[in-house]
Design a protein around this motif. Structure first.
Motif, PDB file in Angstrom:
ATOM      1  N   GLY A 376       0.800  -1.220   0.000  1.00  0.00           N
ATOM      2  CA  GLY A 376       0.000   0.000   0.000  1.00  0.00           C
ATOM      3  C   GLY A 376       0.829   1.265   0.000  1.00  0.00           C
ATOM      4  O   GLY A 376       2.071   1.243  -0.020  1.00  0.00           O
ATOM      5  N   VAL A 377       0.151   2.365   0.086  1.00  0.00           N
ATOM      6  CA  VAL A 377       0.784   3.684  -0.011  1.00  0.00           C
ATOM      7  C   VAL A 377       1.804   3.894   1.103  1.00  0.00           C
ATOM      8  O   VAL A 377       2.847   4.516   0.886  1.00  0.00           O
ATOM      9  N   LEU A 378       1.538   3.382   2.289  1.00  0.00           N
ATOM     10  CA  LEU A 378       2.429   3.605   3.430  1.00  0.00           C
ATOM     11  C   LEU A 378       3.348   2.425   3.700  1.00  0.00           C
ATOM     12  O   LEU A 378       3.977   2.358   4.756  1.00  0.00           O
ATOM     13  N   SER A 379       3.449   1.509   2.774  1.00  0.00           N
ATOM     14  CA  SER A 379       4.256   0.309   2.992  1.00  0.00           C
ATOM     15  C   SER A 379       5.701   0.646   3.337  1.00  0.00           C
ATOM     16  O   SER A 379       6.344   1.467   2.671  1.00  0.00           O
ATOM     17  N   ARG A 418       1.088   1.581  -8.576  1.00  0.00           N
ATOM     18  CA  ARG A 418       0.187   1.884  -9.691  1.00  0.00           C
ATOM     19  C   ARG A 418      -0.053   3.391  -9.846  1.00  0.00           C
ATOM     20  O   ARG A 418      -0.799   3.802 -10.740  1.00  0.00           O
ATOM     21  N   THR A 419       0.555   4.195  -8.974  1.00  0.00           N
ATOM     22  CA  THR A 419       0.346   5.635  -9.094  1.00  0.00           C
ATOM     23  C   THR A 419       0.970   6.138 -10.388  1.00  0.00           C
ATOM     24  O   THR A 419       1.908   5.527 -10.925  1.00  0.00           O
ATOM     25  N   ARG A 420       0.450   7.244 -10.904  1.00  0.00           N
ATOM     26  CA  ARG A 420       0.908   7.779 -12.185  1.00  0.00           C
ATOM     27  C   ARG A 420       1.185   9.272 -12.046  1.00  0.00           C
ATOM     28  O   ARG A 420       0.249  10.076 -12.066  1.00  0.00           O
ATOM     29  N   PRO A 421       2.464   9.667 -11.908  1.00  0.00           N
ATOM     30  CA  PRO A 421       2.777  11.099 -11.812  1.00  0.00           C
ATOM     31  C   PRO A 421       2.408  11.834 -13.098  1.00  0.00           C
ATOM     32  O   PRO A 421       2.427  11.264 -14.191  1.00  0.00           O
ATOM     33  N   ASP A 422       2.093  13.124 -12.941  1.00  0.00           N
ATOM     34  CA  ASP A 422       1.790  13.992 -14.073  1.00  0.00           C
ATOM     35  C   ASP A 422       0.733  13.368 -14.987  1.00  0.00           C
ATOM     36  O   ASP A 422       0.907  13.242 -16.203  1.00  0.00           O
ATOM     37  N   SER A 423      -0.368  12.983 -14.388  1.00  0.00           N
ATOM     38  CA  SER A 423      -1.462  12.396 -15.162  1.00  0.00           C
ATOM     39  C   SER A 423      -2.781  12.957 -14.670  1.00  0.00           C
ATOM     40  O   SER A 423      -3.037  12.992 -13.466  1.00  0.00           O
ATOM     41  N   ARG A 571       1.959  10.738   1.701  1.00  0.00           N
ATOM     42  CA  ARG A 571       3.262  10.405   1.131  1.00  0.00           C
ATOM     43  C   ARG A 571       3.619  11.418   0.056  1.00  0.00           C
ATOM     44  O   ARG A 571       2.734  11.995  -0.588  1.00  0.00           O
ATOM     45  N   GLY A 572       4.910  11.653  -0.121  1.00  0.00           N
ATOM     46  CA  GLY A 572       5.377  12.510  -1.197  1.00  0.00           C
ATOM     47  C   GLY A 572       6.645  11.964  -1.807  1.00  0.00           C
ATOM     48  O   GLY A 572       7.415  11.245  -1.155  1.00  0.00           O
ATOM     49  N   TRP A 573       6.845  12.281  -3.071  1.00  0.00           N
ATOM     50  CA  TRP A 573       8.077  11.873  -3.737  1.00  0.00           C
ATOM     51  C   TRP A 573       8.399  12.901  -4.816  1.00  0.00           C
ATOM     52  O   TRP A 573       7.572  13.206  -5.670  1.00  0.00           O
ATOM     53  N   ARG A 574       9.603  13.457  -4.707  1.00  0.00           N
ATOM     54  CA  ARG A 574      10.065  14.496  -5.616  1.00  0.00           C
ATOM     55  C   ARG A 574       9.046  15.649  -5.652  1.00  0.00           C
ATOM     56  O   ARG A 574       8.767  16.220  -4.613  1.00  0.00           O
ATOM     57  N   ASN A 575       8.483  15.980  -6.792  1.00  0.00           N
ATOM     58  CA  ASN A 575       7.560  17.114  -6.834  1.00  0.00           C
ATOM     59  C   ASN A 575       6.100  16.666  -6.908  1.00  0.00           C
ATOM     60  O   ASN A 575       5.264  17.337  -7.507  1.00  0.00           O
ATOM     61  N   HIS A 576       5.799  15.529  -6.272  1.00  0.00           N
ATOM     62  CA  HIS A 576       4.434  15.017  -6.242  1.00  0.00           C
ATOM     63  C   HIS A 576       4.035  14.625  -4.820  1.00  0.00           C
ATOM     64  O   HIS A 576       4.875  14.223  -4.015  1.00  0.00           O
ATOM     65  N   LEU A 577       2.747  14.763  -4.550  1.00  0.00           N
ATOM     66  CA  LEU A 577       2.158  14.325  -3.295  1.00  0.00           C
ATOM     67  C   LEU A 577       1.154  13.222  -3.603  1.00  0.00           C
ATOM     68  O   LEU A 577       0.475  13.265  -4.635  1.00  0.00           O
ATOM     69  N   ILE A 578       1.045  12.243  -2.708  1.00  0.00           N
ATOM     70  CA  ILE A 578       0.273  11.037  -3.006  1.00  0.00           C
ATOM     71  C   ILE A 578      -0.766  10.821  -1.922  1.00  0.00           C
ATOM     72  O   ILE A 578      -0.460  10.841  -0.729  1.00  0.00           O
ATOM     73  N   ASP A 579      -2.013  10.601  -2.359  1.00  0.00           N
ATOM     74  CA  ASP A 579      -3.074  10.384  -1.380  1.00  0.00           C
ATOM     75  C   ASP A 579      -3.183   8.903  -1.024  1.00  0.00           C
ATOM     76  O   ASP A 579      -2.450   8.054  -1.556  1.00  0.00           O
TER      77      ASP A 579
END
Length: 970
Positions: A376-379, A418-423, A571-579
């Motif tokens: 999951g997201v917080l794994s 499965r997340t997709r940055p800049d989409s 969660r965040g990675w580089r210039n993206h934030l993840i729900d």
């Protein structure tokens, strides 16, 4: 009425009445005159009359329509008069009092009526209709349905082509009009399936008077002061009839499908809203999607028929592509999926599967313990973006199995991989299957009786009449086509095992679905854990709204979130934030995280220093000296003292105290429209009414605001405005001197950050600083937002003006999100505060804080982030500036590098701020996967200040999505 009559009426062209003839009717029979313009209609002729004072609708239909039907429409309008939740047009009687006229016009028998014109706009041509408006359509439809429930009239008992009770017969008759054989087959198949599903439900469907045409063409809207769409009324009662009450909702939903951008789930807010107002029975919920599909087929066929008999009808021609899109969307998904979507949307569920009757799929492992792998997201397995590696989930399962013997994933756990940055597209992150690592050769047995087969994609199927099991990584040991009894050997595992169950045997579900479709797909594809004897479903996630309620219950209300309905970001990675559902959002507001989110170097340095020491700054350790030396190396040569603090607010507060101590006075000159912080002193010199509506009138007497040197929309405009703005400061300094008050200092951002990064007029600071110093004051450069290399052309904002301040304040980016700020000044200024006691800031100069600050400077240099701000930021600004000529709403692009401001205006001459449009734009960008917020006293500027690692790909995504939203005509 017979089917032949129905078909005849469905084939009638528009009445042939000229504009001159229509004007004569209005003048002779209604004592009305003015100008006419045609309103679109498929079979009637509608005109709008503008008398100069009022507007009316002239409706003309052929004499083939029974007067009783038209009288029923008039009576329905009168029945709705005064309804608190609805507005419908008034019937305007003729001069003789008649509400309906039957006239012979050029040898044609016509029925004539005049109705009130409801001001506003239909939304049929709007490029984007948000979920709030979709829900409002459903609410309106529910209220109309309730209001007409008790209305009765003999004219309602008629055979109407739009009545779904006749859809099957009408479709069969009109199908030959479709020349395209493949389209004709698709229409016939969809209509046949819709009718097959509808037939068993008919007896359970309640009937009443219905409007049956509450569509995006027939609901009139206007924007309110906040640019939100508000319903003004419902028009066109030409299809009012006595039929199934759920028809109203099916018509509304079908009309919305051409706004859905291919997503039939788009209509669910309308269904939920209708159901909340006017609850639907279970039979009606089951009938809804078949009715929508049938409506889509009738719309398409009727439009094609109308064009064939009335080729000059531009309204029908214009409608054809819309009807085709409605039909495409309505047939893009299975009936089973939409039935599940509709039921789950209103809180109902599908019947339970008797899973306790399953035999174990892997009988030899039925009592063995599996290691459940968190994907999951917080794994904790995921760090430094490793989830972006191809096949990471499978690799983690294999590695876990190598240690524990058996490993399994969790069903329904949103996958970070499965997340997709800049989409702009919601990613399919929800697994509808289980993945397992078990020994090769493990026996697989049939958990229920079914037929074994292999699909075209090589997947092994076990199917019963109502249930199918899909297996990957299994070699069959039985002949294909064989019927296997429950518990009989089926095959053996030859690779990583994937298991998916589906309650609709003929459906081929995806392995992953989007979060918005999860409840529907999970109803159709429940977890196969029971047949595996596993407990591997995720714990029920905390609803972000529930968490928000808890936050509101424990936090001060003024500590607000971005957005009214914020996603939960963990969660965040580089210039993206993840729900928490695995959606990535492009972060365009985070000037704090200059290195981006989750930077591995920062993680390692903080972890290492925390493991060694963290304490307050009164202890002696190397980091505080090293960091202070690094800061001084970046500062002007005249500066030789550093104070380390916790935040920008603390830095500004300390700078003011230094000015007070050094000057012996308290009076400070600041700029209007500025923000400097929240402490008593920092707030006192802040005058931004966006942050504090009472800021102007609540300043203490020692604060002296002067005109904001905003060269775009300020009191004086353009680069030649320097003398005027300097004079404003001169006048204020003269006032202070005349009162025999000692000036302490002048504070401003060297680049106007709160206004979107606007450069100050040329030479402004040089002249102001000189005059301030002549009066004994210090010059404070607030670099908290605009400094530290963010603009790309220099490290400090004040370098653009060619000046050296007496005090520099900084924070935000220098700690990459860690609470860290600093004040840099000269020794004599620093020493002046010593008379008031010692100074320290516990966390500001702590070992961890200092190591954070050093790491930020190291990474900025090593990764060439200032150069990236210059190059990529320059490209960014050029792309934004190209929007000015395309969109009147875009007034100006301010700033440099990664501190940009896009100012939105309604008028290029008056510069009227587009405040509400800016708020709507930010909300829409969030829907498309971008975080953006407004700034400025009018909240009409996009404050673009992303992490300094932002690359050209993300810039292109942002500008492309911004362009799309601007094209949607906010």
């Amino acid at each position: 009425m017979s089917l032949a009559t129905l078909i005849h009426r469905a084939s009638l062209p528009n009445p042939q009445v000229t504009t001159q003839q229509a004007l004569e009717i209005l003048e002779v029979y209604y004592d009305l005159s003015g100008t006419l313009h045609a309103l679109g209609s498929q079979q009637d002729l509608n005109y709008c009359l503008d008398t100069g004072k009022e507007r009316y609708v002239l409706k003309i239909c052929r004499g083939d329509y029974a007067k009783l039907e038209l009288q029923a429409q008039n009576e329905a309008l009168m029945h709705l008069a005064g309804h608190p939740d609805l507005r419908a047009p008034r019937v305007i009687p003729a001069a003789g009092g008649e509400e309906l006229l039957t006239l012979n016009i050029a040898g044609q028998l016509m029925h004539v009526r005049v109705l009130e014109y409801i001001e506003g706009h239909p939304l049929a041509d709007l490029k984007h209709i948000g979920s709030e408006v979709v829900a409002e359509f459903g609410r309106l439809c529910g209220h109309m349905n309730l209001a007409l429930a008790m209305f009765q009239h003999p004219g309602l008992e008629r055979t109407l082509q739009w009545d779904p009770r006749h859809a099957s017969a009408l479709i069969s008759n009109l199908l030959p009009i479709v020349a395209d054989a493949s389209l004709r087959i698709r229409i016939a198949d969809a209509a046949q399936e819709a009718d097959r599903r509808l037939q068993p439900l008919i007896e359970a469907l309640p009937m009443q008077a219905i409007h049956s045409d509450i569509t995006d063409d027939n609901v009139v809207w206007q924007r309110d002061a906040h640019r939100l769409w508000q319903v003004q009324g419902v028009i066109d009662f030409g299809d009012v009839v006595h039929s199934w009450r759920v028809t109203d909702l099916s018509v509304t939903c079908a009309s919305l499908l051409h706004h859905a951008k291919g997503d039939p789930f788009y209509i669910l807010p309308a269904i939920r809203a209708f159901h909340a107002v006017n609850p639907l029975s279970h039979a009606e919920l089951l009938a809804l999607w078949p009715l929508i599909v049938a409506r889509a087929a009738v719309l398409l066929l009727s439009t094609k028929q109308q064009i064939s008999v009335d080729p000059a009808n531009q309204y029908s021609r214009d409608s054809l592509e819309t009807e085709l899109e409605i039909f495409r969307v309505a047939t893009s998904v299975s009936f089973e999926l939409m039935e599940a979507a509709i039921l789950t949307a209103v809180g109902e569920s599908l019947p339970a599967i008797a899973s306790e009757d399953f035999a174990p799929l892997l009988p030899d492992l039925a009592n063995k313990a599996f290691a459940i792998v968190d994907l999951g997201v917080l794994s904790p397995h995921f760090e430094a973006g490793n989830w972006e590696q191809e096949g990471i989930d499978e690799r983690l399962l294999v590695e876990t199995a190598a240690i524990h013997g058996l490993a399994a994933s969790r069903y329904g756990q949103y996958r970070l991989s499965r997340t997709r940055p800049d989409s702009e597209v919601e990613p399919a992150t929800c697994p509808l299957h289980l993945q397992l690592q078990v020994p090769l050769g493990t026996a697989v047995e049939a958990p229920f009786t079914g037929v074994l087969d292999i699909g075209f994609d090589g997947v092994l199927y076990l199917s019963s009449g109502q249930l199918s099991l899909r297996l990957w990584g299994v070699k069959p040991l039985q002949p294909l086509g064989a019927e296997l009894v429950k518990g009989r050997p089926l095959g053996e595992v030859v690779a990583g095992l994937t298991v998916q169950m589906c309650r609709v045997a003929q459906t081929t579900p995806p392995l992953f679905c989007t979060p918005s479709r999860a409840s529907a797909w999970q109803a159709i594809c429940p977890s196969p854990a029971r047949m595996l004897r596993l407990v591997c479903d995720p714990e029920e996630a905390v609803n972000p709204q529930d968490m928000l309620v808890r936050r509101d219950a424990s936090s001060a209300r003024m500590q607000k979130c971005y957005y009214a309905d914020p996603p939960q970001i963990e969660r965040g990675w580089r210039n993206h934030l993840i729900d928490m559902q695995g959606r990535s959002y492009l972060d365009m507001v985070n000037n704090v995280a200059v290195l981006g989110h989750g930077h591995p170097r920062m993680t390692a340095e903080v972890s290492r220093q925390l493991s060694l020491l963290n304490t307050n700054s009164r202890f002696h350790y190397a980091a505080i000296t090293e960091f202070s030396e690094r800061l001084l190396a970046l500062a002007p040569d005249s500066m030789d003292r550093v104070f380390l603090v916790n935040s920008g607010t603390e830095a500004v507060d300390l700078a003011i105290r230094l000015a007070w101590a050094y000057s012996g006075g308290r009076d400070v000159v600041s700029l209007l429209e500025a923000y400097h912080g929240w402490s008593v002193a920092a707030d006192a010199v802040s005058t931004s009414i966006a942050d504090n509506p009472k800021a102007i009138n609540s300043r203490p007497d020692w604060v002296h605001p002067v005109a904001a040197p905003n060269t775009f929309r300020g009191k004086f405009r353009g680069p030649e405005s320097t003398p005027d703005y300097v004079r404003c400061v001169e006048d204020k300094l003269a006032d202070i001197a005349a009162q025999k008050r000692q000036l302490a200092g002048f504070i401003c951002e060297p680049v106007y950050g709160n206004a979107g990064g606007i450069s100050l007029p040329p030479g402004y600071l040089a002249q102001v600083y000189e005059k301030v110093r002549q009066q004994g004051g210090l010059c404070i450069a607030d670099e908290v937002q605009v400094g530290y290399g963010r603009r790309g052309d220099s490290f400090w904002g004040f370098e653009e003006q060619g000046v050296v301040p007496d005090i520099i304040t900084m924070a935000k980016g220098m700690g990459n999100g860690h609470p860290l700020g600093a004040v840099i000044t000269r020794r004599e200024i620093a020493d002046a505060l010593e008379t008031q006691g010692d100074f320290f800031s516990s966390a500001g100069g702590s070992p961890v804080s200092c190591r954070v600050g050093i790491t930020v400077l190291d990474v900025m240099k090593e990764e060439k982030l200032i150069e990236n701000a210059r190059v990529t930021g320059g490209y960014f600004k050029a792309r934004l500036e190209a929007l000015i000529d395309r969109f009147p709403l875009v007034g100006a692009v301010h700033g440099l590098g990664f501190y940009l401001g896009l100012e939105l205006i309604r008028n290029r001459e008056t510069l009227e701020p587009a405040t509400e449009e800016t708020a709507a734009l930010c909300d829409r960008l969030r829907e498309l996967g971008i975080f953006m917020q407004p700034t400025g006293d009018h909240s009409n500027i996009l404050k673009i200040k992303p992490p300094m690692i932002t690359n050209r790909s993300s810039v292109d995504f942002f500008v492309d999505m911004l362009t799309r939203v601007l094209e949607e005509e906010l």
